[in-house]
Design an enzyme around this catalytic site. Sequence first.
Site, PDB file in Angstrom:
ATOM      1  N   TYR A 149     -14.642   1.995   9.583  1.00  0.00           N
ATOM      2  CA  TYR A 149     -13.174   2.125   9.658  1.00  0.00           C
ATOM      3  C   TYR A 149     -12.753   2.838  10.948  1.00  0.00           C
ATOM      4  O   TYR A 149     -11.847   2.409  11.649  1.00  0.00           O
ATOM      5  CB  TYR A 149     -12.728   2.904   8.422  1.00  0.00           C
ATOM      6  CG  TYR A 149     -11.275   3.309   8.349  1.00  0.00           C
ATOM      7  CD1 TYR A 149     -10.288   2.373   8.078  1.00  0.00           C
ATOM      8  CD2 TYR A 149     -10.895   4.651   8.489  1.00  0.00           C
ATOM      9  CE1 TYR A 149      -8.957   2.758   7.963  1.00  0.00           C
ATOM     10  CE2 TYR A 149      -9.574   5.038   8.368  1.00  0.00           C
ATOM     11  CZ  TYR A 149      -8.615   4.082   8.103  1.00  0.00           C
ATOM     12  OH  TYR A 149      -7.297   4.470   7.996  1.00  0.00           O
ATOM     13  N   GLY A 170       0.823  -1.209   0.000  1.00  0.00           N
ATOM     14  CA  GLY A 170       0.000   0.000   0.000  1.00  0.00           C
ATOM     15  C   GLY A 170       0.859   1.262   0.000  1.00  0.00           C
ATOM     16  O   GLY A 170       2.093   1.202  -0.017  1.00  0.00           O
TER      17      GLY A 170
HETATM   18  N1  LIG Z   1      -3.365   6.822   3.581  1.00  0.00           N
HETATM   19  C1  LIG Z   1      -3.876   7.596   4.544  1.00  0.00           C
HETATM   20  O1  LIG Z   1      -4.250   8.757   4.324  1.00  0.00           O
HETATM   21  C2  LIG Z   1      -3.965   7.053   5.958  1.00  0.00           C
HETATM   22  C3  LIG Z   1      -4.385   7.924   6.975  1.00  0.00           C
HETATM   23  C4  LIG Z   1      -4.489   7.424   8.277  1.00  0.00           C
HETATM   24  C5  LIG Z   1      -4.148   6.111   8.554  1.00  0.00           C
HETATM   25  N2  LIG Z   1      -3.749   5.291   7.537  1.00  0.00           N
HETATM   26  C6  LIG Z   1      -3.431   3.895   7.882  1.00  0.00           C
HETATM   27  O2  LIG Z   1      -2.137   3.556   7.423  1.00  0.00           O
HETATM   28  C7  LIG Z   1      -2.107   2.181   7.021  1.00  0.00           C
HETATM   29  C8  LIG Z   1      -1.608   2.077   5.593  1.00  0.00           C
HETATM   30  O3  LIG Z   1      -2.508   2.820   4.770  1.00  0.00           O
HETATM   31  P1  LIG Z   1      -2.300   2.950   3.201  1.00  0.00           P
HETATM   32  O4  LIG Z   1      -2.708   4.309   2.794  1.00  0.00           O
HETATM   33  O5  LIG Z   1      -0.955   2.438   2.821  1.00  0.00           O
HETATM   34  O6  LIG Z   1      -3.423   1.936   2.693  1.00  0.00           O
HETATM   35  P2  LIG Z   1      -3.474   1.117   1.327  1.00  0.00           P
HETATM   36  O7  LIG Z   1      -4.881   0.747   1.077  1.00  0.00           O
HETATM   37  O8  LIG Z   1      -2.711   1.828   0.271  1.00  0.00           O
HETATM   38  O9  LIG Z   1      -2.640  -0.195   1.743  1.00  0.00           O
HETATM   39  C9  LIG Z   1      -3.146  -1.209   2.564  1.00  0.00           C
HETATM   40  C10 LIG Z   1      -2.491  -2.501   2.144  1.00  0.00           C
HETATM   41  O10 LIG Z   1      -3.015  -3.558   2.968  1.00  0.00           O
HETATM   42  C11 LIG Z   1      -3.142  -4.697   2.156  1.00  0.00           C
HETATM   43  N3  LIG Z   1      -4.135  -5.597   2.738  1.00  0.00           N
HETATM   44  C12 LIG Z   1      -5.469  -5.376   2.862  1.00  0.00           C
HETATM   45  N4  LIG Z   1      -6.050  -6.446   3.408  1.00  0.00           N
HETATM   46  C13 LIG Z   1      -5.063  -7.357   3.650  1.00  0.00           C
HETATM   47  C14 LIG Z   1      -5.053  -8.660   4.202  1.00  0.00           C
HETATM   48  N5  LIG Z   1      -6.183  -9.259   4.609  1.00  0.00           N
HETATM   49  N6  LIG Z   1      -3.858  -9.300   4.301  1.00  0.00           N
HETATM   50  C15 LIG Z   1      -2.728  -8.719   3.869  1.00  0.00           C
HETATM   51  N7  LIG Z   1      -2.690  -7.481   3.341  1.00  0.00           N
HETATM   52  C16 LIG Z   1      -3.840  -6.819   3.219  1.00  0.00           C
HETATM   53  C17 LIG Z   1      -3.598  -4.160   0.792  1.00  0.00           C
HETATM   54  O11 LIG Z   1      -3.350  -5.090  -0.255  1.00  0.00           O
HETATM   55  C18 LIG Z   1      -2.773  -2.887   0.683  1.00  0.00           C
HETATM   56  O12 LIG Z   1      -1.570  -3.108  -0.019  1.00  0.00           O
HETATM   57  C19 LIG Z   1      -3.541   1.648   7.200  1.00  0.00           C
HETATM   58  O13 LIG Z   1      -3.642   0.999   8.440  1.00  0.00           O
HETATM   59  C20 LIG Z   1      -4.375   2.912   7.208  1.00  0.00           C
HETATM   60  O14 LIG Z   1      -5.543   2.716   7.929  1.00  0.00           O
HETATM   61  C21 LIG Z   1      -3.640   5.734   6.255  1.00  0.00           C
END
Ligand SMILES: NC(=O)c1ccc[n+]([C@@H]2O[C@H](COP(=O)([O-])OP(=O)(O)OC[C@H]3O[C@@H](n4cnc5c(N)ncnc54)[C@H](O)[C@@H]3O)[C@@H](O)[C@H]2O)c1
Length: 337
Positions: free
Chosen positions: A153, A13
């Site tokens: 979420y 991600g």
């Molecule tokens: N991007 C933002 O703005 C933001 C803001 C606050 C918090 N976050 C948190 O940061 C973390 C990373 O976010 P991101 O933006 O990289 O999200 P993203 O959606 O880009 O990446 C999440 C990754 O998790 C993987 N994934 C999902 N389900 C899975 C499973 N069952 N087993 C294995 N892998 C799995 C997906 O394939 C993906 O690659 C998350 O926990 C998100 O909640 C992100």
Amino acid sequence: MRKKVTLITGVSGEVGLALVKNLSELGYSNLLTLDIRPLPPEYTNYSSHIQGDILDKSLLNRLVSEYEIITIFHMAALLSTRAEFTPVAAHQVNVEGTMGLLQLAAEQSEWRGDPVMFIFPSSIAAYGMPDLETKSKFPKVREWEWNYPITMYGCNKLYCEMLGTYFNEYYRQLAAERPQTLDFRCVRFPGLISAFTVPSGGTSDYGPEMLHAAAQGEAYAAFVRPDTQIPFMAMPDAVTALLDLSQAPKQALSRTVYNVTSYSLTAEQFRQQVLMAFPDAEINFEPDLKRQQIVDSWPADLNDNDARRDWDWKPDYDIERSFSEYLVPNILKRYQG
Ligand SMILES: NC(=O)c1ccc[n+]([C@@H]2O[C@H](COP(=O)([O-])OP(=O)(O)OC[C@H]3O[C@@H](n4cnc5c(N)ncnc54)[C@H](O)[C@@H]3O)[C@@H](O)[C@H]2O)c1
């Protein structure tokens, strides 16, 4: 002897990719990564990658039989918009997936007699401002205020913060002999903006989407009102926050969950920043009332004083530097070669 590793889940991600690259460049050589998706080809040298599901118990058992996991950066999640369409799946991945990894870390901590560090990214979605009047009256919220999320979420994140805190401080508190507990540390992120990846599935995505569309010469209609205000952070600062928190001495930490932020912008101010770099960009507002309601429930800004005090948190990228040094040049390179 099992190999000692740092595990990153959800590595494919937005945050995971930035994190694995950064850790590898800092000299972390024993990186084990896990995601249901493969790593993009240019990232495969940074880690030993396993394509698999965090919900797969036999896979987790196999991991602990082969590796001694020292630290877990648990990034895997279903983000806010996706979670609202598939709430049961979101609960499974976000809560049960996190619970499985917390259990793994707790057992490993006990076995080693030394805490496994568990780094968890939470979100402004853990908040729920009841209405716009309250949102403007309490613009910079503390960690313990307004914890009334209105999304699946947000509920998942808030509960996992609590679960992690439980495992950190109270796990098996009635046992005759208290076990060695894990070391849970969590940051609550604002909306994150990356120059290298296009977001998908989040509800703060209108900001980064404006920018990526403008750089490709495409028209864009934001799904919120121009006055919508939430905090943001450039991706390098998100990685810095995760790393700095992981390196802070335990005794310096007065909480398990810390707000971190960089700057707060309205959607119109975001548009103006994009227009400075791409004056011909065609950006309009076509609010989607349902998604608007979610963004309106998030605070306008975060108070991150505790992180600043306890572990010297300080973002390197303010608005000006985010756009002029990180976002615009890298996005231009990405789309214009
Ligand atoms: N991007 C933002 O703005 C933001 C803001 C606050 C918090 N976050 C948190 O940061 C973390 C990373 O976010 P991101 O933006 O990289 O999200 P993203 O959606 O880009 O990446 C999440 C990754 O998790 C993987 N994934 C999902 N389900 C899975 C499973 N069952 N087993 C294995 N892998 C799995 C997906 O394939 C993906 O690659 C998350 O926990 C998100 O909640 C992100």
